[in-house]
Scaffold this motif. Structure first.
Motif, mmCIF file in Angstrom:
data_model
loop_
_atom_site.group_PDB
_atom_site.id
_atom_site.type_symbol
_atom_site.label_atom_id
_atom_site.label_comp_id
_atom_site.label_asym_id
_atom_site.label_seq_id
_atom_site.Cartn_x
_atom_site.Cartn_y
_atom_site.Cartn_z
ATOM 1 N N UNK A 229 0.826 -1.203 0.000
ATOM 2 C CA UNK A 229 0.000 0.000 0.000
ATOM 3 C C UNK A 229 0.862 1.255 0.000
ATOM 4 N N UNK A 230 1.926 1.259 0.818
ATOM 5 C CA UNK A 230 2.772 2.451 0.894
ATOM 6 C C UNK A 230 3.386 2.764 -0.464
ATOM 7 N N UNK A 231 3.827 1.737 -1.192
ATOM 8 C CA UNK A 231 4.397 1.958 -2.525
ATOM 9 C C UNK A 231 3.323 2.515 -3.466
ATOM 10 N N UNK A 232 2.142 1.881 -3.464
ATOM 11 C CA UNK A 232 1.060 2.368 -4.318
ATOM 12 C C UNK A 232 0.617 3.764 -3.933
ATOM 13 N N UNK A 233 0.597 4.063 -2.627
ATOM 14 C CA UNK A 233 0.211 5.395 -2.164
ATOM 15 C C UNK A 233 1.241 6.430 -2.609
ATOM 16 N N UNK A 234 2.514 6.066 -2.565
ATOM 17 C CA UNK A 234 3.561 6.977 -3.061
ATOM 18 C C UNK A 234 3.373 7.233 -4.554
ATOM 19 N N UNK A 235 3.052 6.173 -5.317
ATOM 20 C CA UNK A 235 2.774 6.358 -6.744
ATOM 21 C C UNK A 235 1.571 7.277 -6.953
ATOM 22 N N UNK A 236 0.645 7.259 -5.998
ATOM 23 C CA UNK A 236 -0.595 8.023 -6.136
ATOM 24 C C UNK A 236 -0.382 9.510 -5.861
#
Length: 570
Positions: free
Chosen positions: A120-127
């Motif tokens: 989630x943290x990686x995807x949230x950073x991408x977001x």
């Protein structure tokens, strides 16, 4: 007759050994790990020549650059994330209790909880990155940006991105614990009485249900606070780097090639423990103050309004959390198959499986380690939890507050505070870097979640089913296999799926117990997160997120398939 009675007594005594065995499996190592961490903090580590007590590690710790800022950052992000998470969860429950929206969100909790923190943290950073998906969706028509803006939305010095990420992950957990607590109180009847007296829905919930529910939420809230103040994987991805949070700083010292830094790192781990305890004490003080203010408000006679504003705001916040989690997952998937995706395009201009093809040979090993460790730790935890609950039913035991505190202990103690000491024990036993050590380290954190997920459904099952079977001549074990387990198959599989997802998410236990020899999807994804190849990061992050979701899907589908088989046999 006598031999049969003797065999039954032996079975019962064997079942009675499961609870102490369970406590020994995860409380003993924690106690040993704490001792193994505090001893080097005072200079005692024979493996490195430390045989006499010393305050040198503490002096080195206090002189470390950036320590004060790291402590303040950890305290601020931990308290901020917990306050927001608790507020959003309770506000939503107060505004929407008993509605279809309330029931609908309950069904969404499983996939939200299944998403690992690192993925989630990686995807949230991408977001939220300056060149992330949100900026692309709004550009250039709403922002005028044709190039990524110079904004510090990720790794910001105040840790705001880390706080927001923690909130999105912790609100579903607190909602799950609140739903479980609501099942233990007569909330609907209490609310009906309050509403007939003219109280608005939100005010009625706050004055009548919250005082009954919050005491049962106290330990989950403390666990959220301790985790938020000491999280490592999300802090590595979303948190600031100069200085980082205290837990990340301590991990750097533990990873330093200079072995003498282990003393300073151990002192830092002890400081992290003290910080977590201080924050919990501060939160408890806030509970006392809030309780006194709340009692005055409860007897003030204010009825409150219709709750329309509270419903609107809480619905927007809950929908935002769900959408952010879905957007983070979708962003991982998009980047993993994007061949060309220039800013400010909302979607990739070209698609390709090349990154997956290139990564698969290297992905197989970590994926297998993740899968095997997750299945093993969740399976062992499920067997132990079922044994404890079955023993509780047969012995007519009542759950105690002390037992609940012991269950939450691995969640209340920061991981960085005892895992180094546990690693020292593993090295002494010759198990460091082995698969057994990896499974055991995951079991420490899997078991409490499995117990919390399964205890309430197991205890809520109507005892008349078991009594009827016993009256018909069935043995206690036959009742267990043929009555309780079939009736509770769905929650049992759900608890196993939660345990598996918790295992997949473990980063620090894998680092310490695996000694770098057993990489998992989590450790690989976090290791790649600092790089610039978003496609490769997306592949590992998506693979890490997909495993728990697949297991949750199986846990939902299997009970229905079993029911169809039973009907066909009839």
């Amino acid at each position: 007759m006598a031999s049969a009675a003797g065999r039954r007594r032996r079975r019962w005594s064997a079942l009675g050994l499961v609870p102490p065995l369970t406590l020994a499996l995860f409380l003993g190592p924690i106690a040993g790990g704490l001792i193994g961490t505090w001893a080097p903090a005072f200079g005692i580590l024979p493996a490195l020549g430390g045989t006499e007590p010393s305050l040198g590690p503490w002096r080195a710790l206090l002189e470390a650059p950036g320590l004060a800022a790291a402590v303040l950052l950890s305290a601020g992000t931990g308290l901020g994330a917990t306050l927001l998470s608790v507020g959003i969860a309770l506000w939503f429950c107060a505004a929407w209790h008993g509605t279809r929206v309330f029931s609908g969100l309950r069904r969404l909790l499983a996939p939200l909880l299944a998403l690992p923190h690192a993925a989630f943290a990686i995807g949230f950073a991408f977001l939220i990155a300056p060149s992330g998906w949100l900026a692309r969706l709004l550009s250039p028509w709403a922002t005028g940006w044709t190039w990524p803006p110079d904004l510090g939305t990720v790794n910001d010095p105040m840790g705001l991105a880390l706080v927001l990420g923690l909130v999105v992950k912790e609100v579903p957990f607190l909602l799950l614990m609140t739903f479980a607590a609501l099942n233990q109180v007569r909330a609907d009847r209490t609310l009906t009485v309050a509403r007939t007296m003219g109280y608005g829905p939100v005010t009625a919930w706050g004055k009548t249900v919250l005082p009954l529910v919050y005491p049962q939420l106290r330990l989950p809230v403390y666990a959220v606070l301790a985790f938020s103040a000491s999280v490592v994987d999300m802090a590595l991805i979303l948190g600031p780097g100069t200085p980082p949070t205290l837990a990340v700083l301590v991990l750097r010292w533990f990873s330093d090639p200079d072995l003498a830094m282990r003393y300073q790192a151990a002192a830092g781990a002890c400081l992290q423990l003290v910080l977590a305890g201080a924050l919990i004490a501060l939160w408890r003080l806030g509970e006392v103050i809030a309780g006194r203010i709340g009692r005055r408000w409860a007897v003030s006679g204010r009825r409150g309004g219709t709750g329309a504003v509270a419903r609107s705001v809480s619905a927007v916040l809950a929908a935002g959390i769900v959408l952010v989690a879905m957007g983070a997952s979708a962003g991982l998937g998009l980047w993993s198959v994007a061949e060309r995706w220039r800013f400010p395009d909302a979607l990739p201009a070209a698609w390709s499986w090349e990154t997956w093809t290139r990564a698969l040979p290297h992905l197989a090993g970590p994926a297998w380690t993740t899968l095997s460790a997750g299945v093993a730790s969740a399976g062992v935890a499920l067997v132990l939890v079922l044994g404890c609950l079955e023993n509780e039913q047969r012995a007519r035991l009542r759950p105690s507050a002390r037992g609940l505190w012991l269950l939450y202990l691995p969640l209340l103690v920061p991981q960085i505070g005892f895992l180094f000491g546990a690693q020292v024990l593993l090295v002494s036993a010759g198990l460091n870097g082995t698969w057994i050590a990896l499974v055991w380290s995951h079991l420490l954190f899997v078991l409490p979640y499995v117990f919390l997920a399964l205890a309430d459904p197991w205890r809520a099952l109507d005892e008349r089913y078991a009594r009827s079977a016993l009256c018909l001549g069935a043995t206690p074990w036959r009742v267990f296999w043929r009555v309780r387990l079939p009736l509770l198959l769905r929650p049992v599989l759900g608890a196993a799926a939660i345990g598996f997802s918790v295992s997949v998410a473990q980063y620090l236990p894998t680092q310490f117990a695996g000694a770098g020899r057993l990489p998992t999807l989590t450790t690989e994804a976090i290791g790649l997160a600092a790089g610039s190849d978003r496609r490769l990061i997306g592949v590992y992050g998506f693979a890490q997120a997909a495993l728990p979701l697949i297991v949750f899907a199986l846990a939902l589908a299997l009970p229905a398939a079993v029911d169809r088989v039973r009907r066909w046999r009839r």
